[in-house]
Design a protein around this motif. Structure first.
Motif, PDB file in Angstrom:
ATOM      1  N   CYS A  63       0.822  -1.213   0.000  1.00 51.65           N
ATOM      2  CA  CYS A  63       0.000   0.000   0.000  1.00 51.65           C
ATOM      3  C   CYS A  63       0.856   1.262   0.000  1.00 51.65           C
ATOM      4  N   GLU A  95      -0.342  -4.054   6.240  1.00 54.72           N
ATOM      5  CA  GLU A  95      -1.353  -4.758   7.026  1.00 54.72           C
ATOM      6  C   GLU A  95      -1.395  -6.252   6.736  1.00 54.72           C
ATOM      7  N   VAL A  96      -1.204  -6.610   5.486  1.00 57.28           N
ATOM      8  CA  VAL A  96      -1.397  -8.011   5.115  1.00 57.28           C
ATOM      9  C   VAL A  96      -0.175  -8.861   5.455  1.00 57.28           C
ATOM     10  N   CYS A 131      -1.687   2.965   5.361  1.00 61.23           N
ATOM     11  CA  CYS A 131      -2.161   1.593   5.575  1.00 61.23           C
ATOM     12  C   CYS A 131      -2.492   1.435   7.062  1.00 61.23           C
ATOM     13  N   ASP A 132      -3.735   1.170   7.319  1.00 58.50           N
ATOM     14  CA  ASP A 132      -4.318   0.901   8.643  1.00 58.50           C
ATOM     15  C   ASP A 132      -3.653   1.592   9.841  1.00 58.50           C
ATOM     16  N   THR A 203      -3.746   2.326  -0.840  1.00 59.73           N
ATOM     17  CA  THR A 203      -4.373   1.585   0.255  1.00 59.73           C
ATOM     18  C   THR A 203      -5.693   0.954  -0.213  1.00 59.73           C
ATOM     19  N   CYS A 204      -6.252   0.101   0.608  1.00 56.07           N
ATOM     20  CA  CYS A 204      -7.473  -0.624   0.242  1.00 56.07           C
ATOM     21  C   CYS A 204      -8.543   0.364  -0.238  1.00 56.07           C
ATOM     22  N   ALA A 210      -7.955   1.625   6.718  1.00 54.95           N
ATOM     23  CA  ALA A 210      -7.059   2.629   6.150  1.00 54.95           C
ATOM     24  C   ALA A 210      -7.830   3.884   5.749  1.00 54.95           C
TER      25      ALA A 210
END
Ligand code: FES
Length: 583
Positions: A63, A95-96, A131-132, A203-204, A210
């Motif tokens: 991200c 995050e992942v 990211c988050d 990001t997502c 996020a």
């Protein structure tokens, strides 16, 4: 909009960095010498605001993969405004990839950001993240240092499509995983999705954690107005990064640091936006942690009061049916804030020192289906909101859920508990055809909280047992002391406090106990006599692993509970740490 009549630090010579650079001492000589060793001429940094760019880029954070280039754009802006930019790499928390959870490391990055700023000659800072957990972590650290700061959000990724259908990161991964388990899509489809769903930098693209946190940061005034909605791949994104660089230089000259502008009203504005976005439950933890760093009192009750008034207006996955690109083209955060203006503290100011009213009044909405009016919400308040707070003998200090994501038939529910002590046990047993479970069962996972896991992973969207999925069951009441990804949905009760690992009542539940949930009443109870609970409490033995060394050991010793923000007890509230001596 800074008051040009006010004395600036240019006139009174108070730049923090000049403690390092200005004196005629052997130490300051070394500081100037080492800066020139990197090829900078004396005139390029002496007497100029030194702007730190804390960059959370890494090859392990998809991200943030564009943040190296964005740091260059920020530098461009800083140079143009007469500052001296320096890039400071910091922990990247994709995050992942990060296990067991980035939440275990949020406080690590917060500490790193604070100490990077303290130990170096930095006058102001641009924070690059998105990211988050990176957003709250960076803000927490910079708030503790209380120097001028501006947040430059990484921006959401571009819309993905598969077989004509929009695909949202996270939200659709879960959806298609369930379809694969049921045989509704093929292995070939699944592999194709792997290479197609996350199709650009950023990001997502759903309203997951996020986008929730970057949008809240925007509503609070930590970003340039509307910056959080700009897609990462859009040419306006590096333009925005450059503007961050230009703005922070002015902020430094006018000493526009958080303690001069950040008030409780900024947090309340952020919470109003959070609810209208249908944002992630994770924000409830991060907002309290951020407020503590700024010595501003904020509680779950503050969020609960606002949540009851603000329906979900942003028609975005997972609550709605659009993606972040659509939100941007509909007008983004500025348009949403305009629709919420009756609930906002419009005189609050942010990094630009403009009252919010200044840009909210000028905003336009270009798609009233993507950003709804208050009289046409995505989800009416009668069907739930972005954050419901529950209390009862199972969660005396609170539990949260996204009630707008709960199934209507489960909003008031009594069912028998099926308890798992560990995530491993749950994973091993959940798809067992012999599992004693029905659609009325309440699935419970414990020892997954801040101390228990440790780090409170996003395990709270507990899987539906395969045998029930095959019967067409798509939602059940699920309870844990864990968190849940903002991209997920379902009747999931999260953040149970106090957690099981420190002896909270969740540790006392046994399989077969009746659990009573009433979302409208805000209650969550186990229907077990107090005397029986006392008996169980006396016999309780901890089920979680206690770490003797490593970051996890420090974390377990000092992390606070979810309703308190999960910060470290010794990092909360205002900083009384002195400036480092320059010898
Ligand atoms: Fe980075 Fe979702 S994984 S924002």
């Amino acid at each position: 909009m800074f008051n040009k009549d006010r004395l600036t630090r240019r006139e009174i010579g108070e730049l923090r960095s000049q403690r390092w650079y200005a004196p005629e001492t052997i130490r300051a000589f070394a500081h100037r010498q080492r800066t020139q060793q990197m090829g900078f001429a004396r005139e390029e940094f002496l007497g100029k605001p030194v702007i730190g760019i804390i960059n959370t880029w890494s090859d392990m954070s998809a991200c943030h993969s564009h943040l190296r280039e964005r740091a260059d754009a920020v530098k461009r802006g800083v140079w143009a405004a007469g500052g001296f930019p320096v890039e400071l790499p910091a922990l990247s928390m994709g995050e992942v990839m990060v296990k067991p959870t980035t939440m275990l490391y949020r406080n690590f990055l917060a500490m790193e950001a604070e100490e990077l700023l303290r130990q170096h000659p930095i006058d102001g800072v641009v924070l690059l993240g998105g990211c988050d957990k990176s957003t709250p972590a960076l803000l927490m650290g910079a708030l503790s240092m209380d120097i001028p700061l501006i947040f430059c959000p990484a921006g959401p990724m571009t819309t993905g499509k598969w077989h004509g259908q929009a695909t949202g990161a996270g939200t659709h991964t879960k959806k298609y995983w369930d379809q694969l388990r049921l045989g509704a899509i093929t292995q070939h489809d699944w592999i194709e999705l792997e290479g197609a769903m996350t199709r650009s930098i950023g990001t997502c693209n759903t309203m997951g954690t996020a986008s929730t946190m970057t949008s809240i940061a925007d509503a609070m005034g930590f970003t340039l107005p509307g910056a959080s909605s700009i897609p990462a791949a859009d040419c306006r994104h590096p333009q925005m990064a450059s503007q961050c660089g230009q703005t922070i230089v002015d902020m430094v000259w006018y000493d526009h640091k958080p303690s001069t502008w950040l008030k409780k009203d900024n947090f309340l504005n952020g919470i109003v936006a959070y609810m209208a976005l249908g944002g992630s439950t994770n924000a409830a933890i991060h907002l309290i942690a951020m407020a503590n760093r700024a010595s501003i009192p904020l509680s779950l009750e503050d969020m609960e009061i606002i949540a009851r008034k603000i329906p979900v207006l942003a028609n975005l996955f997972p609550s709605g049916s659009n993606l972040m690109d659509d939100f941007f083209f509909a007008g983004g955060m500025k348009a949403l804030m305009k629709k919420l203006s009756g609930f906002l503290h419009l005189d609050a100011v942010g990094v630009t020192n403009h009252p919010i009213s200044h840009w909210v009044e000028q905003a336009d909405c270009f798609d009233d289906d993507v950003i709804r009016d208050l009289n046409n919400p995505v989800i009416p308040l009668s069907q739930g909101c972005a954050l419901a707070v529950l209390r009862g003998n199972l969660c005396p200090n609170g539990a949260v859920m996204k009630s707008s994501a709960a199934s209507p038939q489960l909003r008031k529910h009594i069912g028998p508990a099926l308890v798992f002590d560990t995530h491993q046990a749950l994973s091993d047993q959940i798809d067992d055809p012999e599992l004693n479970v029905s659609k009325d069962t309440v699935i419970i996972l414990r020892n997954a909280g801040p101390v228990g896991a440790p780090g409170m992973p996003e395990w709270g969207n507990l899987p539906i047992p395969k045998k029930l999925l095959q019967q067409g069951v798509t939602d059940m009441v699920r309870i844990s002391d864990a968190r849940m990804s903002g991209t997920h949905y379902g009747t999931c009760i999260l953040h149970v406090a106090p957690e099981a690992a420190i002896g909270g009542p969740l540790a006392l539940v046994q399989t077969g106990d009746l659990i009573d949930l009433d979302i409208a009443a805000g209650t969550l109870n186990m229907l077990v006599d107090d005397s029986e609970l006392d008996r169980r409490r006396a016999a309780l033995t901890p089920q979680h692993k206690v770490f003797g060394r490593s970051w996890a050991a420090l974390y377990q010793q000092h992390v606070t509970q979810a309703n308190e923000g999960c910060d470290f007890d010794f990092l909360q509230s205002g900083s009384d740490v002195p400036e480092p001596p320059i010898f």
